[in-house]
Design a protein around this motif. Structure first.
Motif, PDB file in Angstrom:
ATOM      1  N   MET A   1      26.659  20.451  52.949  1.00  0.00           N
ATOM      2  CA  MET A   1      26.206  20.728  54.322  1.00  0.00           C
ATOM      3  C   MET A   1      25.584  22.121  54.422  1.00  0.00           C
ATOM      4  O   MET A   1      24.558  22.312  55.072  1.00  0.00           O
ATOM      5  CB  MET A   1      27.374  20.584  55.293  1.00  0.00           C
ATOM      6  CG  MET A   1      27.899  19.161  55.423  1.00  0.00           C
ATOM      7  SD  MET A   1      26.654  18.026  56.053  1.00  0.00           S
ATOM      8  CE  MET A   1      26.440  18.663  57.712  1.00  0.00           C
ATOM      9  N   ASN A   2      26.178  23.139  53.754  1.00  0.00           N
ATOM     10  CA  ASN A   2      25.641  24.492  53.784  1.00  0.00           C
ATOM     11  C   ASN A   2      24.268  24.533  53.134  1.00  0.00           C
ATOM     12  O   ASN A   2      23.365  25.232  53.612  1.00  0.00           O
ATOM     13  CB  ASN A   2      26.596  25.437  53.059  1.00  0.00           C
ATOM     14  CG  ASN A   2      27.905  25.607  53.818  1.00  0.00           C
ATOM     15  OD1 ASN A   2      27.931  25.513  55.039  1.00  0.00           O
ATOM     16  ND2 ASN A   2      28.984  25.858  53.097  1.00  0.00           N
ATOM     17  N   GLU A   3      24.089  23.805  52.030  1.00  0.00           N
ATOM     18  CA  GLU A   3      22.797  23.777  51.353  1.00  0.00           C
ATOM     19  C   GLU A   3      21.723  23.153  52.233  1.00  0.00           C
ATOM     20  O   GLU A   3      20.579  23.616  52.257  1.00  0.00           O
ATOM     21  CB  GLU A   3      22.928  23.010  50.037  1.00  0.00           C
ATOM     22  CG  GLU A   3      23.811  23.725  49.009  1.00  0.00           C
ATOM     23  CD  GLU A   3      24.045  22.886  47.779  1.00  0.00           C
ATOM     24  OE1 GLU A   3      23.889  21.646  47.882  1.00  0.00           O
ATOM     25  OE2 GLU A   3      24.378  23.455  46.728  1.00  0.00           O
ATOM     26  N   ASN A   4      22.063  22.099  52.960  1.00  0.00           N
ATOM     27  CA  ASN A   4      21.091  21.484  53.878  1.00  0.00           C
ATOM     28  C   ASN A   4      20.712  22.431  55.003  1.00  0.00           C
ATOM     29  O   ASN A   4      19.548  22.463  55.429  1.00  0.00           O
ATOM     30  CB  ASN A   4      21.667  20.188  54.451  1.00  0.00           C
ATOM     31  CG  ASN A   4      21.734  19.077  53.422  1.00  0.00           C
ATOM     32  OD1 ASN A   4      20.896  19.018  52.532  1.00  0.00           O
ATOM     33  ND2 ASN A   4      22.735  18.220  53.520  1.00  0.00           N
ATOM     34  N   ARG A   5      21.687  23.213  55.482  1.00  0.00           N
ATOM     35  CA  ARG A   5      21.362  24.197  56.519  1.00  0.00           C
ATOM     36  C   ARG A   5      20.426  25.274  55.981  1.00  0.00           C
ATOM     37  O   ARG A   5      19.523  25.735  56.692  1.00  0.00           O
ATOM     38  CB  ARG A   5      22.650  24.817  57.050  1.00  0.00           C
ATOM     39  CG  ARG A   5      23.403  23.933  58.047  1.00  0.00           C
ATOM     40  CD  ARG A   5      24.355  24.748  58.879  1.00  0.00           C
ATOM     41  NE  ARG A   5      25.427  25.298  58.057  1.00  0.00           N
ATOM     42  CZ  ARG A   5      26.605  24.705  57.880  1.00  0.00           C
ATOM     43  NH1 ARG A   5      26.841  23.523  58.438  1.00  0.00           N
ATOM     44  NH2 ARG A   5      27.530  25.251  57.127  1.00  0.00           N
ATOM     45  N   ILE A   6      20.620  25.661  54.727  1.00  0.00           N
ATOM     46  CA  ILE A   6      19.731  26.661  54.119  1.00  0.00           C
ATOM     47  C   ILE A   6      18.312  26.107  54.013  1.00  0.00           C
ATOM     48  O   ILE A   6      17.322  26.799  54.308  1.00  0.00           O
ATOM     49  CB  ILE A   6      20.269  27.071  52.732  1.00  0.00           C
ATOM     50  CG1 ILE A   6      21.582  27.841  52.883  1.00  0.00           C
ATOM     51  CG2 ILE A   6      19.247  27.918  51.991  1.00  0.00           C
ATOM     52  CD1 ILE A   6      22.265  28.154  51.570  1.00  0.00           C
ATOM     53  N   LEU A   7      18.199  24.811  53.596  1.00  0.00           N
ATOM     54  CA  LEU A   7      16.871  24.182  53.518  1.00  0.00           C
ATOM     55  C   LEU A   7      16.191  24.152  54.886  1.00  0.00           C
ATOM     56  O   LEU A   7      14.987  24.445  54.997  1.00  0.00           O
ATOM     57  CB  LEU A   7      17.003  22.771  52.961  1.00  0.00           C
ATOM     58  CG  LEU A   7      17.283  22.638  51.451  1.00  0.00           C
ATOM     59  CD1 LEU A   7      17.507  21.188  51.080  1.00  0.00           C
ATOM     60  CD2 LEU A   7      16.138  23.213  50.636  1.00  0.00           C
ATOM     61  N   ASN A   8      16.931  23.787  55.905  1.00  0.00           N
ATOM     62  CA  ASN A   8      16.361  23.760  57.264  1.00  0.00           C
ATOM     63  C   ASN A   8      15.929  25.153  57.701  1.00  0.00           C
ATOM     64  O   ASN A   8      14.894  25.312  58.367  1.00  0.00           O
ATOM     65  CB  ASN A   8      17.381  23.186  58.243  1.00  0.00           C
ATOM     66  CG  ASN A   8      17.632  21.703  58.019  1.00  0.00           C
ATOM     67  OD1 ASN A   8      16.758  20.981  57.537  1.00  0.00           O
ATOM     68  ND2 ASN A   8      18.828  21.237  58.350  1.00  0.00           N
ATOM     69  N   HIS A   9      16.702  26.160  57.330  1.00  0.00           N
ATOM     70  CA  HIS A   9      16.357  27.537  57.702  1.00  0.00           C
ATOM     71  C   HIS A   9      15.081  27.986  56.990  1.00  0.00           C
ATOM     72  O   HIS A   9      14.196  28.625  57.604  1.00  0.00           O
ATOM     73  CB  HIS A   9      17.517  28.473  57.356  1.00  0.00           C
ATOM     74  CG  HIS A   9      17.267  29.900  57.725  1.00  0.00           C
ATOM     75  ND1 HIS A   9      17.222  30.333  59.037  1.00  0.00           N
ATOM     76  CD2 HIS A   9      17.035  31.004  56.949  1.00  0.00           C
ATOM     77  CE1 HIS A   9      16.978  31.627  59.060  1.00  0.00           C
ATOM     78  NE2 HIS A   9      16.867  32.067  57.800  1.00  0.00           N
ATOM     79  N   ILE A  10      14.970  27.652  55.692  1.00  0.00           N
ATOM     80  CA  ILE A  10      13.758  28.024  54.951  1.00  0.00           C
ATOM     81  C   ILE A  10      12.546  27.322  55.539  1.00  0.00           C
ATOM     82  O   ILE A  10      11.460  27.920  55.680  1.00  0.00           O
ATOM     83  CB  ILE A  10      13.924  27.680  53.459  1.00  0.00           C
ATOM     84  CG1 ILE A  10      15.043  28.524  52.837  1.00  0.00           C
ATOM     85  CG2 ILE A  10      12.620  27.917  52.708  1.00  0.00           C
ATOM     86  CD1 ILE A  10      15.357  28.156  51.402  1.00  0.00           C
ATOM     87  N   VAL A 195      19.765  21.078  45.385  1.00  0.00           N
ATOM     88  CA  VAL A 195      20.557  20.210  46.267  1.00  0.00           C
ATOM     89  C   VAL A 195      20.614  18.794  45.709  1.00  0.00           C
ATOM     90  O   VAL A 195      21.670  18.151  45.682  1.00  0.00           O
ATOM     91  CB  VAL A 195      19.964  20.214  47.694  1.00  0.00           C
ATOM     92  CG1 VAL A 195      20.588  19.109  48.538  1.00  0.00           C
ATOM     93  CG2 VAL A 195      20.208  21.558  48.356  1.00  0.00           C
ATOM     94  N   GLN A 196      19.470  18.292  45.244  1.00  0.00           N
ATOM     95  CA  GLN A 196      19.440  16.926  44.722  1.00  0.00           C
ATOM     96  C   GLN A 196      20.239  16.808  43.429  1.00  0.00           C
ATOM     97  O   GLN A 196      20.901  15.787  43.198  1.00  0.00           O
ATOM     98  CB  GLN A 196      17.991  16.496  44.518  1.00  0.00           C
ATOM     99  CG  GLN A 196      17.212  16.351  45.817  1.00  0.00           C
ATOM    100  CD  GLN A 196      15.817  15.805  45.603  1.00  0.00           C
ATOM    101  OE1 GLN A 196      15.414  15.540  44.486  1.00  0.00           O
ATOM    102  NE2 GLN A 196      15.066  15.652  46.686  1.00  0.00           N
ATOM    103  N   MET A 197      20.190  17.832  42.585  1.00  0.00           N
ATOM    104  CA  MET A 197      20.997  17.807  41.366  1.00  0.00           C
ATOM    105  C   MET A 197      22.488  17.810  41.699  1.00  0.00           C
ATOM    106  O   MET A 197      23.281  17.079  41.092  1.00  0.00           O
ATOM    107  CB  MET A 197      20.640  19.007  40.481  1.00  0.00           C
ATOM    108  CG  MET A 197      19.250  18.927  39.866  1.00  0.00           C
ATOM    109  SD  MET A 197      18.849  20.361  38.843  1.00  0.00           S
ATOM    110  CE  MET A 197      20.095  20.241  37.572  1.00  0.00           C
TER     111      MET A 197
END
Length: 437
Positions: A1-10, A195-197
């Motif tokens: 979930m944290n990684e997805n939030r980072i992607l959305n922020h970028i 994230v996918q890995m």
């Protein structure tokens, strides 16, 4: 979930950065055109280009409006298939339109569209083709290539109004922002791959756990089957021993006394008839007591529900208990009274309904069962039908064979059909109490 939030922020950073670059470039063009107009040097500008420019105010207004439309399309999530293709085509069309207003001097929006789109494409199936197509589109939107097809006003023509040092500052700031956009895009793609890995690793771990659980479940099922077989054998042995004890203690004892008494009577019949008659009376009493003991033993074999309740209540309670235990829907309908049967008939009716419901749930995996009990003439009819998987090739097991055997002993019959679900029909002749039904 944290990684997805980072992607959305970028991705949000890329959107804001593209907005600033487009606004900055359109303002440069607007100021250059306005300068030409105010200084009455528009002819110098037109001499550098092969086509007429848009009105100065339209360029910043239209580019910002188009960028807003593109962002709205990007915010449309959970789109798959043809909808996703149409969405990407519209976004690319808007990006080309914006680039045309800017003299195709900035094409970084294509990277933003690629970053936004690749998140919604199914893993490994369409990501690479989509990325290749959008990447080729990014390379083809080049000023030198576009000018082959149509006349375009280059950015240099707008910036020719400014002095060289001012132009250098304008272009320096814009080039730094464009490079920053590419850098943010690279960071985004690295994070997305990571994230996918991680997701693949988590899926592999979950699959391993599921395989282990499945193996444990198979072992547990084998142990359960072994335990069930042992339980059946133990129950059979226990019941066999009980019946042996009952026969030895009741029938064996009574028959031994009767045989011994009859032998004595035969010896006394000619010598002392009165004594023989008295002895026969004693033998009769032994026989009656033996019959009482046999009846008591037979009653011990009856279902517990029939020991506590009458047949109708026993059936209702058994059906309710089965509904509660299995969550199956069992429709029970009885159109006749059930208080006119002997104990062996009650046992048979109870066992037919109980065994049929059990088989429907255990073997047919049914979740709806209909139990109908009615009377036609002097015959009681029992129908148990379910919506289970049925059985085209029916092999008569112990349950069906036992029901059929006991029904034939009572003069009844058993039919069954496994084409659509499974249906059992039993007919039992009513031997007494018919006027009460």
């Amino acid at each position: 979930m944290n990684e997805n939030r980072i992607l959305n922020h970028i991705l949000r950073v890329m959107k804001n950065l593209n907005f600033l670059i487009i606004l900055y470039t359109s303002v440069m063009i607007f100021c250059g055109l306005q300068g030409y107009i105010q200084e009455n040097t528009a002819m110098n500008f037109l001499a550098q280009v092969n086509t007429l420019p848009e009105a100065p105010w339209k360029i910043p207004v239209l580019t910002i409006c188009l960028f807003g439309c593109c962002v709205l399309l990007m915010n449309m999530e959970n789109i798959q298939g043809r909808g996703l293709v149409l969405k990407v085509c519209l976004e690319l069309g808007i990006a080309v339109w914006i680039s045309s207003f800017l003299g195709f001097s900035y094409t970084g929006m294509i990277l933003l569209i690629l970053a936004d789109t690749i998140r919604y494409i199914p893993r490994t199936k369409g990501q690479i083709p989509f990325a290749v197509i959008i990447g080729l589109f990014y390379l083809l939107i080049d000023y030198d290539l576009i000018t082959i097809c149509r006349d375009i006003i280059p950015l240099d023509a707008y910036l020719a109004y400014y002095q060289k040092d001012v132009t250098a500052v304008w272009l320096g700031i814009r080039n730094v922002a464009s490079s920053l956009n590419v850098l943010v895009f690279i960071i985004y793609m690295i994070m997305l791959v990571r994230v996918q890995m991680n997701e693949k690793e988590r899926i592999m771990v979950l699959n391993e756990r599921l395989d282990a659980l499945y193996s444990d479940l198979l072992d547990a099922n084998v142990q359960l089957e072994e335990y069930a077989r042992e339980s059946v054998k133990m129950a059979e042995t226990k019941e066999r021993n009980r019946l042996a004890r009952e026969i030895h203690d009741t029938i064996g004892h009574a028959l031994t006394g009767i045989i011994t008494g009859i032998d004595a009577c035969m010896a006394l019949m000619d010598v002392a008839p009165e004594v023989a008659k008295k002895q026969l009376g004693a033998i009769g009493e032994v026989a009656r007591q033996g019959m009482t003991d046999v009846r008591r033993s037979v009653r011990a074999l009856r279902p517990d529900a029939l020991e506590k309740f009458d047949l109708e209540n026993a059936l209702s309670r058994t059906i309710n208990d089965m509904c509660t235990a299995t969550n199956a829907e069992i429709e029970y309908q009885c159109d006749t009274r059930l208080d006119c049967f002997t104990e062996d008939e009650e046992d048979m009716i109870y066992r037919i309904v109980q065994e049929s419901i059990t088989n429907a749930i255990r073997h047919g995996h049914a979740n709806y069962i209909r139990v109908l009990i009615g009377r036609t003439g002097d015959t009681l009819q029992i129908s148990v039908k379910d919506n289970g998987i049925g059985c085209k090739d029916i092999k008569e097991g112990f349950g069906l064979h036992h029901m059929k055997e006991r029904l034939e002993m009572l003069g009844g019959s058993l039919r069954y059909n496994g084409k659509e679900g499974f249906e059992v029909e039993a007919c039992i002749p009513i031997r007494r109490g018919m006027e009460e039904v």
